[in-house]
Design a protein around this motif. Sequence first.
Motif, short mmCIF file in Angstrom:
data_model
loop_
_atom_site.label_atom_id
_atom_site.label_comp_id
_atom_site.label_asym_id
_atom_site.label_seq_id
_atom_site.Cartn_x
_atom_site.Cartn_y
_atom_site.Cartn_z
N ASN A 170 19.84 53.92 -64.97
CA ASN A 170 20.85 52.93 -64.67
C ASN A 170 20.17 51.62 -64.31
O ASN A 170 19.12 51.60 -63.67
N VAL A 171 20.77 50.51 -64.71
CA VAL A 171 20.29 49.16 -64.35
C VAL A 171 21.26 48.60 -63.33
O VAL A 171 22.45 48.41 -63.65
N ASN A 172 20.77 48.40 -62.10
CA ASN A 172 21.67 47.91 -61.05
C ASN A 172 21.94 46.42 -61.21
O ASN A 172 21.35 45.73 -62.04
N GLN A 173 22.85 45.94 -60.38
CA GLN A 173 23.28 44.54 -60.49
C GLN A 173 22.14 43.57 -60.19
O GLN A 173 22.05 42.52 -60.81
N LYS A 174 21.28 43.93 -59.24
CA LYS A 174 20.15 43.06 -58.89
C LYS A 174 19.22 42.87 -60.09
O LYS A 174 18.78 41.75 -60.39
N GLU A 175 18.95 43.99 -60.79
CA GLU A 175 18.08 43.92 -61.96
C GLU A 175 18.74 43.15 -63.08
O GLU A 175 18.09 42.38 -63.81
N LEU A 176 20.06 43.37 -63.22
CA LEU A 176 20.79 42.68 -64.27
C LEU A 176 20.86 41.17 -63.99
O LEU A 176 20.71 40.35 -64.91
N ASP A 177 21.10 40.82 -62.73
CA ASP A 177 21.12 39.40 -62.36
C ASP A 177 19.78 38.75 -62.64
O ASP A 177 19.71 37.59 -63.07
N TYR A 178 18.70 39.49 -62.39
CA TYR A 178 17.36 38.95 -62.65
C TYR A 178 17.19 38.61 -64.13
O TYR A 178 16.65 37.57 -64.50
N ILE A 179 17.70 39.54 -64.99
CA ILE A 179 17.59 39.31 -66.44
C ILE A 179 18.44 38.13 -66.86
O ILE A 179 18.01 37.26 -67.61
N ILE A 180 19.69 38.07 -66.35
CA ILE A 180 20.62 37.01 -66.75
C ILE A 180 20.14 35.64 -66.28
O ILE A 180 20.18 34.66 -67.01
N LYS A 181 19.65 35.58 -65.02
CA LYS A 181 19.28 34.28 -64.43
C LYS A 181 17.81 33.92 -64.64
O LYS A 181 17.35 32.90 -64.17
N LYS A 182 17.09 34.79 -65.36
CA LYS A 182 15.65 34.57 -65.50
C LYS A 182 15.33 33.22 -66.13
O LYS A 182 14.44 32.51 -65.70
N GLY A 183 16.06 32.83 -67.15
CA GLY A 183 15.79 31.55 -67.82
C GLY A 183 16.23 30.35 -67.03
O GLY A 183 15.87 29.22 -67.35
N LYS A 184 17.06 30.56 -66.00
CA LYS A 184 17.59 29.44 -65.23
C LYS A 184 16.88 29.24 -63.89
O LYS A 184 16.99 28.19 -63.28
N ASN A 185 16.20 30.27 -63.40
CA ASN A 185 15.55 30.16 -62.10
C ASN A 185 14.37 29.18 -62.16
O ASN A 185 13.62 29.17 -63.13
N PRO A 186 14.19 28.38 -61.09
CA PRO A 186 13.04 27.46 -61.06
C PRO A 186 11.72 28.18 -60.82
O PRO A 186 10.67 27.63 -61.04
N VAL A 187 11.84 29.46 -60.36
CA VAL A 187 10.62 30.24 -60.18
C VAL A 187 10.72 31.51 -61.02
O VAL A 187 11.81 32.01 -61.30
N GLN A 188 9.56 32.01 -61.44
CA GLN A 188 9.50 33.22 -62.26
C GLN A 188 8.49 34.17 -61.63
O GLN A 188 7.72 33.79 -60.73
N TYR A 189 8.51 35.44 -62.12
CA TYR A 189 7.61 36.45 -61.60
C TYR A 189 6.77 37.02 -62.74
O TYR A 189 7.20 37.08 -63.89
N ALA A 190 5.57 37.44 -62.37
CA ALA A 190 4.66 38.11 -63.31
C ALA A 190 3.91 39.18 -62.54
O ALA A 190 3.68 39.05 -61.33
N LYS A 191 3.52 40.24 -63.23
CA LYS A 191 2.83 41.33 -62.56
C LYS A 191 1.49 41.59 -63.25
O LYS A 191 1.30 41.28 -64.42
N TRP A 192 0.60 42.13 -62.45
CA TRP A 192 -0.73 42.49 -62.99
C TRP A 192 -1.20 43.74 -62.29
O TRP A 192 -1.31 43.78 -61.05
N GLU A 193 -1.44 44.78 -63.07
CA GLU A 193 -1.89 46.05 -62.51
C GLU A 193 -3.41 46.08 -62.57
O GLU A 193 -4.01 45.74 -63.60
N PHE A 194 -4.03 46.48 -61.45
CA PHE A 194 -5.50 46.49 -61.41
C PHE A 194 -5.95 47.63 -60.50
O PHE A 194 -5.14 48.22 -59.74
N LYS A 195 -7.22 47.90 -60.55
CA LYS A 195 -7.83 48.90 -59.68
C LYS A 195 -8.93 48.22 -58.88
O LYS A 195 -9.66 47.37 -59.40
#
Length: 532
Positions: A170-195
């Motif tokens: 299931n995709v909750n509303q928070k995740e869905l809002d993130y997808i919908i508003k991603k192009g409009k937000n002045p800030v964005q997120y990125a992830k990096w997995e490391f050891k």
Amino acid sequence: MKTDKRKKGSFLSLIIRNYLWFSFAVLLALMCIVVVINWMGEQHFSGLKTKKIKKFTEYLEEGNYEKFPSDILLGQKGAFVILDENFQMIYQSKSDMPKRFTEEELFFVNELGMKEKIKAIFYQDENENERILIQREKTKEGTEKNKKEYLLLDNSGTVLVNQMGFTGKNVNQKELDYIIKKGKNPVQYAKWEFKNKRGKSYTAVFRYEKKDAKKYLEFTKSMRVVQWLILPLYALIVAVFAVRLNHKVKRPLMALKESIVCYQKGQKLSNDNNGPDEFVEIGDDFVKLAQRLAESEERRKISDEEKQQMLADISHDLKTPITIIQGYAKAICDGVIKEENKQQYLQTIYHKSIVLNELINAFSEYSNLEHPDFRPVKTKVDICEYAREYLATKYNELVLGGFLIEVEIPEMIIWCQIDVQQVKRVFENLINNSVKHNKRGTMLFFSMKKEADTICISIGDNGTGIPKELAQMVFEPFVVGDESRNSRQGTGLGLAIAKKIVEAHDGVIELVKFPKEGLSTEFRIWMHTDKE
């Protein structure tokens, strides 16, 4: 036709060439500034700097999270958190950064080094059921290969079709809002997995300022406009500069050229040059130079005329005694002179030979004084004692001639650097001038007086005086007090010789216009005194 190697082009072309070099350097500097500004703008609007972040990941791997320059790499609003294997926060760079992320939430966060486009499409299927289609397109930075993924949801967020590798159901509303508003937000997120160095897995979540594509496009467009405008603007400035410089420089140069042409033609020069200070000064200096040359030429002509007149006077002065000597000698040789008159004729020949010798000596002395190499041989003497000694030897000669002399010489020592023989000639010529042109019984006057660092010597008489018409030219050669050269006394060189000698001593001699009381003629001489 031979070319003059000294000529390096016109003055105008010289200035324009130097201006071109200078302006080209300025243009090059402007271009460099534009390039730098463009690069800085690109850096400012370019969002996440992946390559730069990877240069500092060793701080994260070593656990030195505080050293990671998040403000520089992520922007002023940027921050990051470090999550462990259970997605629990172990470090937070700023307090406003979320402390917890679920695995599902992180799924929709873009991976560092990947360009991602994601969008949510709301539609109704054929059964009028509301559906949500999530499309994601991933492209690895530095490549053109992209990967397209799909996720189909119902209106409650339940996953119906999963072609994205989503682990949740299931995709909750928070995740869905993130997808919908991603192009409009002045800030964005990125992830990096490391050891880390111990092999333990971590996830870094970066928050960064989003690239403002519109502003970036506007900025790059304005920079291109500036770049395209620089060259035509530069050409326009050069053209305006050349035209204006041609007007400002050529006009005074042409005026100077006209002055030179006028001078060559012997025409009168004008001093109405205007323009830059340097050109006006050059024009003024040329006019002054031309005037001095004209004056010099005039003096040369006068000098040539004087020399011609001098040669005529010398010829006349020599011719008269020579003619008499020649005539009398021939008469005696021919025997036409009676015996009782021979002595008289011989006496005349003797006296004329003395006159001729005096003339030759005077001409020789004047010629020596005129020579450019003439220098008086000076010695340091007490001028007062020197004058007393001279007048003592002259006194008997004057008394026997029927002349009286009054002397005023101070009883003090006044040192002067003089040529003893030449100064004696000055005294002789001035006193003899009074004797030759005055009657017996005339009173002569000789005085000295110290004035500051000079000595004033006054020599005069109470005789007939010098005619006004001769007073202005009394120091010129061959000037005497009798209009008839046949009846005059002397050579007419005595005062001219005296003037030359005094000036050779850096002194001044003049005929006083208004003599002191009791004198009709007075000459004054000023000479420098020497230190004791």
